[in-house]
Scaffold this motif. Sequence first.
Motif, PDB file in Angstrom:
ATOM      1  N   ARG A 258       0.575  -1.183   0.134  1.00 58.39           N
ATOM      2  CA  ARG A 258      -0.033  -0.119  -0.156  1.00 58.39           C
ATOM      3  C   ARG A 258       0.604   1.548   0.153  1.00 58.39           C
ATOM      4  N   PRO A 259       0.447   2.269  -0.494  1.00 54.39           N
ATOM      5  CA  PRO A 259       1.164   3.681  -0.199  1.00 54.39           C
ATOM      6  C   PRO A 259       2.054   3.807   1.534  1.00 54.39           C
ATOM      7  N   ALA A 260       2.389   4.504   1.397  1.00 55.52           N
ATOM      8  CA  ALA A 260       3.352   5.265   2.649  1.00 55.52           C
ATOM      9  C   ALA A 260       2.930   6.336   2.963  1.00 55.52           C
ATOM     10  N   LYS A 261       2.137   7.192   2.372  1.00 65.09           N
ATOM     11  CA  LYS A 261       1.445   8.140   2.412  1.00 65.09           C
ATOM     12  C   LYS A 261       0.208   8.262   1.904  1.00 65.09           C
ATOM     13  N   HIS A 262      -0.697   8.327   2.660  1.00 61.77           N
ATOM     14  CA  HIS A 262      -2.553   8.509   2.079  1.00 61.77           C
ATOM     15  C   HIS A 262      -3.384   8.959   3.136  1.00 61.77           C
ATOM     16  N   GLN A 263      -4.581   9.357   2.657  1.00 64.10           N
ATOM     17  CA  GLN A 263      -5.319  10.314   3.500  1.00 64.10           C
ATOM     18  C   GLN A 263      -6.801   9.622   3.807  1.00 64.10           C
ATOM     19  N   LEU A 264      -6.928   8.170   3.444  1.00 63.34           N
ATOM     20  CA  LEU A 264      -8.068   7.236   3.926  1.00 63.34           C
ATOM     21  C   LEU A 264      -8.022   5.641   3.302  1.00 63.34           C
ATOM     22  N   LEU A 265      -8.056   5.119   4.344  1.00 63.50           N
ATOM     23  CA  LEU A 265      -7.745   3.345   3.509  1.00 63.50           C
ATOM     24  C   LEU A 265      -9.145   3.247   4.038  1.00 63.50           C
ATOM     25  N   LEU A 266      -9.582   2.394   3.514  1.00 56.12           N
ATOM     26  CA  LEU A 266     -10.325   1.385   3.863  1.00 56.12           C
ATOM     27  C   LEU A 266     -10.039  -0.022   3.880  1.00 56.12           C
ATOM     28  N   GLU A 267     -10.212  -1.260   4.445  1.00 63.70           N
ATOM     29  CA  GLU A 267      -9.679  -2.469   4.996  1.00 63.70           C
ATOM     30  C   GLU A 267     -10.751  -3.302   4.637  1.00 63.70           C
ATOM     31  N   PHE A 268     -11.522  -4.225   3.632  1.00 60.49           N
ATOM     32  CA  PHE A 268     -11.952  -5.246   3.881  1.00 60.49           C
ATOM     33  C   PHE A 268     -12.064  -7.167   4.207  1.00 60.49           C
ATOM     34  N   ASN A 269     -13.142  -7.275   4.104  1.00 61.39           N
ATOM     35  CA  ASN A 269     -13.036  -8.493   5.298  1.00 61.39           C
ATOM     36  C   ASN A 269     -13.070  -9.888   4.263  1.00 61.39           C
ATOM     37  N   ASP A 270     -11.735  -8.959   3.266  1.00 60.70           N
ATOM     38  CA  ASP A 270     -11.342 -10.635   2.635  1.00 60.70           C
ATOM     39  C   ASP A 270      -9.883 -10.016   2.654  1.00 60.70           C
ATOM     40  N   PHE A 271      -9.003  -9.085   3.137  1.00 60.93           N
ATOM     41  CA  PHE A 271      -7.916  -8.577   3.534  1.00 60.93           C
ATOM     42  C   PHE A 271      -7.408  -7.541   2.665  1.00 60.93           C
ATOM     43  N   SER A 272      -8.620  -6.953   1.332  1.00 55.67           N
ATOM     44  CA  SER A 272      -7.725  -6.223   0.693  1.00 55.67           C
ATOM     45  C   SER A 272      -8.031  -5.026   0.942  1.00 55.67           C
ATOM     46  N   SER A 273      -8.019  -4.222   0.575  1.00 53.43           N
ATOM     47  CA  SER A 273      -8.133  -2.984   0.639  1.00 53.43           C
ATOM     48  C   SER A 273      -8.049  -1.203  -0.763  1.00 53.43           C
TER      49      SER A 273
END
Length: 276
Positions: free
Chosen positions: A90-105
């Motif tokens: 994933r990017p080191a810098k982000h303003q929003l991260l959504l993680e899902f129940n299948d471990f994707s995001s």
Amino acid sequence: MIEIPEALTLASQINNTISEKQIVNVVAEHTPHKFAWYHGDPQKYRELLVGKTINMATACAGMVEIKTGNATILVGDGVAFRYHKQGEKRPAKHQLLLEFNDFSSVSASVQMYGGIWCFVDEDEFQYLYYKIGKEKPSPISDKFNKTYFDKLISSQTMQKLSIKAFLATEQRIPGLGNGVLQDILWEAKIHPKRKVSTLKDENKEALYSAIKAVLSKMAELGGRDTEKDLHGNNGGYKTMMSKNNVGSSCISCGGIIKKETYLGGSIYYCENCQLL
């Protein structure tokens, strides 16, 4: 920057990739950004979104609207919105991260500036561009017909404006920005600085046709090659007038493609095809 073709592409990819996934974790404002805009307190996004399921994404001008239960996530035009499979970096810098129940995001990273808004009550979300984007017809839609366009461009207040100012400012055509503008005007053979008042009927006809044809082709091919989609891939539409083409020869006439700064941004045009 997300404009009409990219918004349509992202919405379609979101629906095909993360629809029906459940949000199990939210990280908001991980990397402070002076020009990242939120609705209310971003630290409350977790409470608002965790447990919700991604429903449907739609394009709204140069934005993407994502419905998650009773909440809405709105991604603005200056945001890189990316999908990450389980285990992918994933990017080191982000303003929003959504993680899902299948471990994707998915991550949302503001570039120069951009909005990542989350809200429940649409009436309380007072963002003018969103409201206009909802109210005005997309230039790809049937409602944006020749009659609508003629009324827009024939207004007395438009006559003193340049073509760029008419098309890409004040949200007259929501989602049509400085990026897609360049190829539209090249296709219509109109210089970006040319005044609306100088256009003849045939110029207006060519401009209307170019708006419809170029935007439709850009959307069909998954956005412009200067922008990236949900999976980090460049769009399939090869731009004729962009930073990638400066100094090269116009494929139509062989003239040199020029770049100038105008109205707070860059313009690209063929020195022969688009005479001022």
